[in-house]
Each structure stands twice: as C-alpha cells, then as structure tokens.
Design an enzyme around this catalytic site. Structure first.
Site, mmCIF file in Angstrom:
data_model
loop_
_atom_site.group_PDB
_atom_site.id
_atom_site.type_symbol
_atom_site.label_atom_id
_atom_site.label_comp_id
_atom_site.label_asym_id
_atom_site.label_seq_id
_atom_site.Cartn_x
_atom_site.Cartn_y
_atom_site.Cartn_z
ATOM 1 N N VAL A 121 -9.485 -4.411 0.647
ATOM 2 C CA VAL A 121 -8.887 -3.140 0.252
ATOM 3 C C VAL A 121 -7.749 -2.766 1.201
ATOM 4 O O VAL A 121 -6.699 -2.274 0.777
ATOM 5 C CB VAL A 121 -9.952 -2.024 0.205
ATOM 6 C CG1 VAL A 121 -9.311 -0.653 0.050
ATOM 7 C CG2 VAL A 121 -10.930 -2.277 -0.947
ATOM 8 N N GLU A 122 -7.951 -3.002 2.488
ATOM 9 C CA GLU A 122 -6.956 -2.584 3.477
ATOM 10 C C GLU A 122 -5.653 -3.375 3.383
ATOM 11 O O GLU A 122 -4.575 -2.780 3.317
ATOM 12 C CB GLU A 122 -7.538 -2.711 4.890
ATOM 13 C CG GLU A 122 -8.609 -1.689 5.220
ATOM 14 C CD GLU A 122 -8.055 -0.274 5.339
ATOM 15 O OE1 GLU A 122 -6.824 -0.114 5.503
ATOM 16 O OE2 GLU A 122 -8.862 0.666 5.257
ATOM 17 N N THR A 123 -5.746 -4.701 3.405
ATOM 18 C CA THR A 123 -4.518 -5.496 3.527
ATOM 19 C C THR A 123 -4.504 -6.751 2.668
ATOM 20 O O THR A 123 -3.670 -7.628 2.893
ATOM 21 C CB THR A 123 -4.300 -5.927 4.989
ATOM 22 O OG1 THR A 123 -5.405 -6.738 5.412
ATOM 23 C CG2 THR A 123 -4.137 -4.734 5.911
ATOM 24 N N GLN A 157 0.808 -1.214 0.000
ATOM 25 C CA GLN A 157 0.000 0.000 0.000
ATOM 26 C C GLN A 157 0.840 1.263 0.000
ATOM 27 O O GLN A 157 0.369 2.318 -0.394
ATOM 28 C CB GLN A 157 -0.911 0.009 1.225
ATOM 29 C CG GLN A 157 -2.027 -1.003 1.123
ATOM 30 C CD GLN A 157 -2.951 -0.901 2.306
ATOM 31 O OE1 GLN A 157 -2.538 -0.831 3.439
ATOM 32 N NE2 GLN A 157 -4.239 -0.894 2.043
ATOM 33 N N TYR A 198 -12.755 5.330 -1.740
ATOM 34 C CA TYR A 198 -12.497 4.172 -0.891
ATOM 35 C C TYR A 198 -13.795 3.397 -0.647
ATOM 36 O O TYR A 198 -13.833 2.172 -0.783
ATOM 37 C CB TYR A 198 -11.902 4.629 0.439
ATOM 38 C CG TYR A 198 -11.753 3.533 1.465
ATOM 39 C CD1 TYR A 198 -10.602 2.768 1.530
ATOM 40 C CD2 TYR A 198 -12.775 3.268 2.376
ATOM 41 C CE1 TYR A 198 -10.466 1.751 2.472
ATOM 42 C CE2 TYR A 198 -12.646 2.251 3.317
ATOM 43 C CZ TYR A 198 -11.496 1.503 3.360
ATOM 44 O OH TYR A 198 -11.372 0.504 4.288
#
Length: 368
Positions: free
Chosen positions: A146-148, A33, A344
């Site tokens: 989406v985050e990780t 990211q 997002y």
C-alpha cells in the site's frame, strides 16, 4: 572531504553568493501516491534569507549539541515547494468516503502479482520477521504494498525541501494548522539530527511530499525510533527490502501487536440509531466486550464470542451505498497507528491476504 566539512563549505559558498545556491536537479518522475511532481530546484526560493528558518537551525544545534554551521548550511539549501502546502489540505467538505472504491485501488491483479513476486524474493526474511515479532508476513507485505508498491514509488521530493516547506509554511487554511506545523518542525529537527549523526548529505534523501522515506515511508522520527538493521550490514537502509521488512514488523510490535490475534471479525448489525451512536463513539479504539456489543445490537461472529480483548465497531462508508462494518481488534488498532485510517488498515489487511492466497496457491499449498 568529510561530510561535515563539506556542509560547512557549502554554507560559506552560500553566504558569499548572498545565500543563493544554483542547484540543478534532474526532472523527477510522477509519484504514484501524490500525483504531483517535485519541482526543479531553480524554480523555487530557498530558506536562506528566512530569519525564522535560520533561528530554528540555531535552536536545534544548541539543544542537541550539533554543529551549528552544518545545520545552517542545510537550511540554506532547503527550498520552498509551492505545491506541497496544497497537498496536505484535507479534501473538500462533504466529499463522501467510499471503501469499495478505496479498496479497488490496492486490491487489484497487477498489485497482487507484484506482491507475490516480492514475497517469493524475500520469503526467508519475512518468515524471520514474523517469528521474531509475531507480525504476520501478509501484514508486512500489505503495508509495503500500500505504501510504495514494494519500493517502486518511494517519492521524488527532496525530504529536506518537503519538511522545511511544511515546517515554515504550513497552510493556515488547515483546520489543525498549528498542531500540524509543530509536528513537521519536529520531523525536520529529527531529520537534520539524523543526517548529521549519520554523516549524510541532507540534500540527498528523497521521499513523499510529507517527508516520508524508503519502502515503508517512515517519517524521520519513526526512522529514529523504529527502523532497524535487519540484514546485519551495520547500517539502517529503508530502501533495503530486509531493513524495511524488519522495521515495519518492529514498528507494529512497538505499538502493541499481539501475536496470534486476528485483526478483525465479522458482525451482524441490528442497532437502533442511538445504539449505533454509542458503538461508534470510541471510533476505532477497541472498547467493547462481545457481550456488550450484542447488547447494543452488534452481534459478533461465533469466532469472536470467545475473544478476550476489547473490540471496536469499525464503520467503512461506501459513498451512496450502505456502510460496511467489521469488529476491529487491538491488532487492527495497531495497524492504524501506522496510518490513522480504518480504510488504510482494511486495505493493508485485504491486500496482504490476497497476496498470501495467490502466493500459497502458486506454491501448491492452496489458498486459505
């Protein structure tokens, strides 16, 4: 040796060596990211001789009735990360947003396949979280994806270093430098208190360049307020899929998720420039009834005509192409409390939906 005694010993060692510790770290991998590497500890100075950092530790210890020596020992080991202040600066002015390009980063075959595998492995836990909170499994799956990438990219920065860097050396060039630095000082305080309360070595946790941790990338304050022990093992571990699933659902519930409500509706736009300005003025905060939207030239799809709650006109820019528009509900707004971006929120929604369709299709239920 108990963790608190260990921290005091480290502080004494640091003092005897002029407050300098030689701490060798393994070279980390690239964080997907941030596209940046966490540096070797020996390459950067510690905050051991920074009066403001040590005074911060003393203040936190006094206000929270925590062990002063232990907090000082933690600050002594915190290191300045020179690349982190650059990473928190906003993109150059004039750089156009592009929803289609942003979406393509997340809603793509490899990530969808990984999401289906995650859903299969944790179907019962996802179903339980949805039943308990009303937050659909696909939204939880979308956020974690989406985050990780469901735990594959949780960050390689020492959280202590990242938070200390942003708490004491936040870049003055940022347009909201004072407010953001205050935010990270609070997060550093929350982190140090959490580490002492749980008797955890503060040099251990790793996360993003901003200090976010675990599969859901919770900041320390969010971990304190919203993380839960969803697998019943007596502790909260955000690297655990079960705790991450339950904590994401709990977070969205705390921010007003409404059971059974859609996240958004389609809209036909025929507004004048003046009407469009009025429609976009509240940004993503739901503020309009379907009737008022229609009066301003934004005709909701039929399913939205009977929607009881307020709606927001959400604009998603597409670079040089015309923008896309949707009508966001209060549940859309709840997702933006996780990350204050409509791009997002839409990526979470569309990735979760894509994973759901393949998952259900593979189980023979058919895509919906």
């Amino acid at each position: 040796m108990p963790p608190k005694a260990l921290l005091k010993a480290l502080f004494l060692i640091a003092s005897l060596h002029q407050l300098t510790l030689a701490y060798a770290e393994k070279t980390p991998k690239k964080h997907a990211q941030t596209a940046a590497r966490a540096p070797l500890a020996r390459e950067t100075p510690t905050y051991a001789t920074r009066a403001d950092a040590l005074a911060f530790a003393d203040d936190v210890a006094e206000r929270r009735n925590l062990d002063r020596d232990a907090l000082r020992a933690a600050i002594v080991q915190a290191r300045f990360l020179p690349q982190v202040p650059k990473l928190v600066l906003p993109p150059p002015a004039g750089q156009p947003k592009n929803w289609r390009a942003y979406r393509a980063r997340f809603v793509e075959p490899v990530r969808i396949a990984a999401g289906v595998a995650f859903w299969r492995a944790h179907a019962e836990t996802l179903a339980r979280a949805e039943a308990d909170t009303g937050v659909p499994a696909e939204i939880i799956v979308g956020i974690l994806g989406v985050e990780t990438l469901w735990g594959r990219n949780m960050g390689d920065f020492r959280v202590l270093d990242a938070l200390a860097t942003l708490a004491f050396d936040f870049p003055a060039a940022h347009p909201r430098a004072a407010a953001r630095q205050a935010f990270f000082r609070d997060e550093l305080e929350q982190f140090l208190a959490l580490m002492q309360r749980t008797e955890t070595d503060p040099t251990g946790p790793r996360g993003s360049f901003a200090g976010a941790m675990g599969m859901p990338q919770f900041m320390p304050s969010s971990q304190v307020r919203y993380a839960i022990d969803f697998d019943g093992d007596g502790r909260v571990d955000l690297k655990s899929a079960a705790d991450a699933i339950g904590s994401v659902a709990n977070y969205l519930r705390a921010f007003g998720w409404k059971r059974g409500e859609p996240t958004h509706f389609a809209v036909q736009l025929a507004s004048t420039p003046e009407q469009l300005d009025t429609l976009l003025a509240p940004d993503i905060l739901p503020s309009f009834t379907p009737t008022r939207l229609a009066e301003l030239g934004a005709t909701p799809e039929p399913a939205a005509q009977s929607h009881a709650g307020p709606l927001a006109l959400v604009e998603l820019q597409n670079g040089p192409e015309p923008p896309s528009y949707v009508l966001g509900t209060e549940n859309f707004y709840a997702i933006t409390r996780y990350n204050w971006s409509s791009y997002y929120a839409m990526a979470v929604i569309e990735l979760g939906r894509a994973v759901r369709e393949v998952y259900r299709g593979n189980l023979g239920y058919g895509a919906t």
